[in-house]
Design an enzyme around this catalytic site. Sequence first.
Site, PDB file in Angstrom:
ATOM      1  N   LYS A 135       0.840  -1.184   0.000  1.00 31.37           N
ATOM      2  CA  LYS A 135       0.000   0.000   0.000  1.00 31.37           C
ATOM      3  C   LYS A 135       0.882   1.243   0.000  1.00 31.37           C
ATOM      4  O   LYS A 135       1.983   1.146   0.535  1.00 31.37           O
ATOM      5  CB  LYS A 135      -0.959   0.042   1.192  1.00 31.37           C
ATOM      6  CG  LYS A 135      -0.400  -0.315   2.574  1.00 31.37           C
ATOM      7  CD  LYS A 135       0.714   0.451   3.209  1.00 31.37           C
ATOM      8  CE  LYS A 135       0.645   1.902   3.465  1.00 31.37           C
ATOM      9  NZ  LYS A 135       1.877   2.400   4.184  1.00 31.37           N
ATOM     10  N   TYR A 221      -4.722   4.041   6.125  1.00 27.10           N
ATOM     11  CA  TYR A 221      -5.273   3.118   7.127  1.00 27.10           C
ATOM     12  C   TYR A 221      -6.593   3.652   7.684  1.00 27.10           C
ATOM     13  O   TYR A 221      -7.521   2.889   7.955  1.00 27.10           O
ATOM     14  CB  TYR A 221      -4.287   2.911   8.281  1.00 27.10           C
ATOM     15  CG  TYR A 221      -3.086   2.081   7.898  1.00 27.10           C
ATOM     16  CD1 TYR A 221      -3.134   0.694   7.974  1.00 27.10           C
ATOM     17  CD2 TYR A 221      -1.908   2.673   7.468  1.00 27.10           C
ATOM     18  CE1 TYR A 221      -2.039  -0.076   7.627  1.00 27.10           C
ATOM     19  CE2 TYR A 221      -0.799   1.916   7.115  1.00 27.10           C
ATOM     20  CZ  TYR A 221      -0.878   0.539   7.192  1.00 27.10           C
ATOM     21  OH  TYR A 221       0.206  -0.226   6.839  1.00 27.10           O
TER      22      TYR A 221
END
Length: 377
Positions: A135, A221
Site C-alpha cells: 500500500k 489506514y
Amino acid sequence: MKRRPFIKNILRAATVTAIAPQLSLSQSLASEKNSKKLGIALVGLGTYSTDQLAPALLETKLCYLSAIVTGTKEKEQQWIEKYGIKKENVYTYKNFDRIIDNDEIDIVYVVLPNSMHAEYTIRAAKAGKHVICEKPMATSVSDCKKMITACKKANKKLSIGYRLHFDPFNDNMMRLGQSKFYGNKMTVATEFSFNVSDINHWWRANKKLAGGGALMDLGIYCLQASIYTFGELPLTLWGKDTTKPDSIFNEVEGSIEWEMTFPSGKAYCKTSYESPFKSHLILNTEKGKLELSPSFTYDGIKGTTPDGEMELKNVNQQALQMDTFAQNILQDTSSIVPGEMGLRDNYIIEKIYESAANHSAVVNLNDIPNILDLRIN
Ligand code: NAD
C-alpha cells in the site's frame, strides 16, 4: 438472553470467525499435502521486508521466501545465509524480468517506494507471476488501472498488502460496525500519526517517489478503517491540508484531515507526520463507544466495546495475509484485498487532495469503484 452473555457470545463468534482463515488454512494444508509451498520473491529489501515480511515468511504454512530482488550487493550474502535462498534466486532490478524462467517464484511481493509499485507489478505479471503489491497500490488511479489490466491479461492474481484485514481486532470492528450491532447511526473518528524530525534522504518526503505525504502512507489506514467499519462506500468527502506553517515537509503534505459521509454516518479522519504517535479507531454508536487503540500497529492492538474488552489475541498479520493469498492461488479464489480495492483507495486519495486544493470543497464520489470487504451477510 441477558445482554452481557449475549455480547460475549457474539465476540467469541467473531473470534472464531476471525481465525477461520487459519483453520481453513490448516485444512487446506492437509489437502495440499503433496503440493509444494508457493515461492515468494520479495522485491526491495528495506525496513518492511527486513523486519516484518521475511520473518513472517518463516511462519507461513503455504508459502516461503524463495527469492529476493535487490540493488544492494552487500544484502545478497546476508539474505542467502539467513533465509537459505539459492544464489541463482537472487535478482537485481535490471535482470528482474528473468524471473520468467524461474519456477521457484510463484508470487512477487512489491515492497518498493510507492511510485515504483506500478512498474514492478506490471513487469511481474508479464513474467507470469501472481503479485502482492504494498500500500498505497500506486501514486495515481491511472497506474492502478494499468496494474489491474496487466494482471488480468496475464491471468494472474493481484492483492494489496492490507494486513489489517487479517487482524482479529479490526475484523471484530468490521463485524460489529457492519452488523449495526450497537445501532444504525454511527460516527467514526480515526487517526494515524507520528512525528518525523528528519526528512533527509527519506523517499516518503519526496513527491516523485511517494506520490503524496502522510495521507498516502498512514492516512490510507484511516480511510480503509472507515470503509470497513461501516461496510459502506463513502458518498461525499472534503479535505483540508493542515501541514504546519513552519513544516519541514515542502514537497508533500505533513498533515491532512478529511471527513467522509456514508449512508450510516460520518467518518472524521486525521493523519500527520508532525504529531506525537496516535493510532486509534473509534466508533461512536447509539449504545456507546467502541475503540481500538492502538488500532493499526503490527502487534499489541487492544479493543473495547460498550460491553467490555475484546477478548481477542493479536496474530502475525503478515503471515496470515501471505498464507491467505497463497490459499487464494491454490484454490483459485478471490483475494479479499484485491487490486480493485487498492484502486478504490487511490481514487479516494485523489479526491481528498482535490478537495484540499479547492478550499475544502465537498466532492461527490459518484464513480467510486464498488468494492467492499463485507464480513456479514
Ligand atoms: P524502505 O525505505 O525501508 O525500503 C525501500 C526499499 O526500496 C529499499 O530496499 C531501497 O533500497 C529500495 N529502493 C529501490 N529503488 C529505490 C529508490 N529509487 N529510492 C528509494 N528506495 C529504493 O521502505 P519500506 O518502509 O520498506 O516501504 C516500502 C513499501 O512498503 C512502501 O510502499 C510502504 O508504503 C510499504 N509499507 C507497508 C507497510 C504495511 O504495514 N503494510 C509497512 C511499511 C511499509
